[in-house]
Structures are given as structure tokens and as C-alpha cells.
Design a protein around this motif. Sequence first.
Motif, PDB file in Angstrom:
ATOM      1  N   GLY A  15       1.048  -1.661  -0.117  1.00  0.00           N
ATOM      2  CA  GLY A  15       0.213  -0.114   0.034  1.00  0.00           C
ATOM      3  C   GLY A  15       0.885   1.628   0.146  1.00  0.00           C
ATOM      4  N   ARG A  16      -0.083   2.614   0.307  1.00  0.00           N
ATOM      5  CA  ARG A  16       0.689   3.382   0.262  1.00  0.00           C
ATOM      6  C   ARG A  16       0.225   4.521   0.502  1.00  0.00           C
ATOM      7  NH1 ARG A  16       0.946   4.120  -5.998  1.00  0.00           N
ATOM      8  NH2 ARG A  16      -1.395   4.359  -5.818  1.00  0.00           N
ATOM      9  N   GLY A  17       0.520   5.609   1.689  1.00  0.00           N
ATOM     10  CA  GLY A  17      -0.352   6.014   2.420  1.00  0.00           C
ATOM     11  C   GLY A  17       0.182   7.064   3.430  1.00  0.00           C
ATOM     12  N   ASN A  18      -0.638   6.817   4.740  1.00  0.00           N
ATOM     13  CA  ASN A  18      -0.077   7.428   6.008  1.00  0.00           C
ATOM     14  C   ASN A  18      -0.343   6.092   6.851  1.00  0.00           C
ATOM     15  OD1 ASN A  18      -0.543   8.013   8.830  1.00  0.00           O
ATOM     16  ND2 ASN A  18      -1.162   9.804   8.305  1.00  0.00           N
ATOM     17  N   VAL A  19       0.988   5.984   6.760  1.00  0.00           N
ATOM     18  CA  VAL A  19       1.572   4.474   7.875  1.00  0.00           C
ATOM     19  C   VAL A  19       1.526   4.248   8.950  1.00  0.00           C
ATOM     20  CG1 VAL A  19       3.792   3.025   8.053  1.00  0.00           C
ATOM     21  CG2 VAL A  19       3.260   3.931   5.923  1.00  0.00           C
ATOM     22  N   GLU A  20       1.583   5.604   9.588  1.00  0.00           N
ATOM     23  CA  GLU A  20       0.860   6.195  10.916  1.00  0.00           C
ATOM     24  C   GLU A  20       0.256   5.520  11.189  1.00  0.00           C
ATOM     25  OE1 GLU A  20       1.393   8.753  14.691  1.00  0.00           O
ATOM     26  OE2 GLU A  20       2.990   8.920  12.748  1.00  0.00           O
ATOM     27  N   ALA A  21      -1.028   6.163  10.488  1.00  0.00           N
ATOM     28  CA  ALA A  21      -2.622   5.439  10.397  1.00  0.00           C
ATOM     29  C   ALA A  21      -2.651   4.724  10.694  1.00  0.00           C
ATOM     30  CB  ALA A  21      -3.570   6.832   9.805  1.00  0.00           C
ATOM     31  N   PHE A  22      -2.527   3.903   9.352  1.00  0.00           N
ATOM     32  CA  PHE A  22      -2.441   1.997   9.299  1.00  0.00           C
ATOM     33  C   PHE A  22      -2.379   1.793  10.188  1.00  0.00           C
ATOM     34  CE2 PHE A  22      -1.255  -1.647   7.261  1.00  0.00           C
ATOM     35  CZ  PHE A  22      -1.961  -2.395   6.568  1.00  0.00           C
ATOM     36  N   CYS A  23      -1.122   2.258  10.801  1.00  0.00           N
ATOM     37  CA  CYS A  23      -0.828   0.657  12.202  1.00  0.00           C
ATOM     38  C   CYS A  23      -1.672   1.327  13.475  1.00  0.00           C
ATOM     39  CB  CYS A  23       0.888   0.922  12.269  1.00  0.00           C
ATOM     40  SG  CYS A  23       1.954   0.216  11.915  1.00  0.00           S
ATOM     41  N   GLN A  24      -1.813   3.034  13.432  1.00  0.00           N
ATOM     42  CA  GLN A  24      -3.024   2.883  14.650  1.00  0.00           C
ATOM     43  C   GLN A  24      -4.288   1.835  14.403  1.00  0.00           C
ATOM     44  OE1 GLN A  24      -2.410   4.834  16.882  1.00  0.00           O
ATOM     45  NE2 GLN A  24      -4.656   3.929  18.022  1.00  0.00           N
ATOM     46  N   VAL A  25      -4.553   1.913  13.052  1.00  0.00           N
ATOM     47  CA  VAL A  25      -6.208   1.493  12.534  1.00  0.00           C
ATOM     48  C   VAL A  25      -5.839  -0.416  12.820  1.00  0.00           C
ATOM     49  CG1 VAL A  25      -7.673   0.408  10.875  1.00  0.00           C
ATOM     50  CG2 VAL A  25      -7.025   3.267  11.231  1.00  0.00           C
ATOM     51  N   LEU A  26      -4.660  -0.631  12.527  1.00  0.00           N
ATOM     52  CA  LEU A  26      -4.955  -2.188  12.676  1.00  0.00           C
ATOM     53  C   LEU A  26      -4.517  -2.689  14.460  1.00  0.00           C
ATOM     54  CD1 LEU A  26      -2.394  -3.302  10.224  1.00  0.00           C
ATOM     55  CD2 LEU A  26      -4.650  -4.062  10.539  1.00  0.00           C
ATOM     56  N   SER A  27      -4.279  -1.956  15.152  1.00  0.00           N
ATOM     57  CA  SER A  27      -3.932  -2.138  16.797  1.00  0.00           C
ATOM     58  C   SER A  27      -4.886  -1.462  16.793  1.00  0.00           C
ATOM     59  CB  SER A  27      -1.862  -1.562  17.412  1.00  0.00           C
ATOM     60  OG  SER A  27      -3.284   0.783  17.491  1.00  0.00           O
ATOM     61  N   ASP A  40       7.464   3.160   3.923  1.00  0.00           N
ATOM     62  CA  ASP A  40       7.007   4.208   4.579  1.00  0.00           C
ATOM     63  C   ASP A  40       5.737   5.029   3.717  1.00  0.00           C
ATOM     64  OD1 ASP A  40       8.003   5.312   2.013  1.00  0.00           O
ATOM     65  OD2 ASP A  40       9.685   5.661   2.566  1.00  0.00           O
ATOM     66  N   ASP A  41       5.261   6.686   4.152  1.00  0.00           N
ATOM     67  CA  ASP A  41       4.522   6.824   3.414  1.00  0.00           C
ATOM     68  C   ASP A  41       3.982   7.012   1.987  1.00  0.00           C
ATOM     69  OD1 ASP A  41       3.280   7.571   5.972  1.00  0.00           O
ATOM     70  OD2 ASP A  41       3.565   9.530   5.994  1.00  0.00           O
ATOM     71  N   ALA A  42       5.242   6.514   1.260  1.00  0.00           N
ATOM     72  CA  ALA A  42       5.669   6.407  -0.096  1.00  0.00           C
ATOM     73  C   ALA A  42       4.966   4.692  -0.747  1.00  0.00           C
ATOM     74  CB  ALA A  42       6.154   6.916  -1.220  1.00  0.00           C
ATOM     75  N   GLY A  43       4.724   3.917   0.166  1.00  0.00           N
ATOM     76  CA  GLY A  43       5.065   2.880  -0.308  1.00  0.00           C
ATOM     77  C   GLY A  43       5.438   1.854   0.983  1.00  0.00           C
ATOM     78  N   PHE A  44       4.736   0.978   1.147  1.00  0.00           N
ATOM     79  CA  PHE A  44       4.883  -0.359   2.340  1.00  0.00           C
ATOM     80  C   PHE A  44       3.571  -1.172   1.871  1.00  0.00           C
ATOM     81  CE2 PHE A  44       0.803   2.024   3.389  1.00  0.00           C
ATOM     82  CZ  PHE A  44       0.187   1.393   3.714  1.00  0.00           C
TER      83      PHE A  44
END
Length: 75
Positions: A15-27, A40-44
Motif C-alpha cells: 500500500g501507500r499512504g499514511n503508515v502511522e494511521a494504518f498501523c493505528q487502525v490495525l492496533s 514509508d508513506d510512499a510505499g509499504f
Amino acid sequence: MELLDNDTVAMFAKGRGNVEAFCQVLSELEEVLEFSVTGDDAGFFSYTRYAADDLTRMLMQDRRESSYLIRGWLV
């Protein structure tokens, strides 16, 4: 995505986008048992293991017997 013998699903995704927000949702999801994200936000890339619900279990079992592809998006 793959249904494991212990009735959990392992999912690898990119994916790409806000990695921190993605991790927050999963947690915050109680269904998610473990996850790992690299990039990172450019690609993960991410690995997530979560408890299978009835619909997911049915789709994963049917997928083993057919040739369709499941593609998902996180919104």
C-alpha cells in the motif's frame, strides 16, 4: 490471503499512504492478532494475521476450490 489451520487468516499486502494511521487502525481492531509493516508513506508492505469470521472462512475455502482472485482495499 490464506486461511491457516488455526482458523486465522494471514494476509500480505502492499500500500501507500499514511503508515502511522494504518498501523493505528490495525492496533485497534480486536480481530487482528499480529501485524508488521515495513516501508514509508510512499510505499509499504504489511503482514497481518487475524481471526477468521464466517464470511472470510467461506470465501477462503471456496477459493481453494476455484480460480477467482480476491482483491481488497483499506478505506
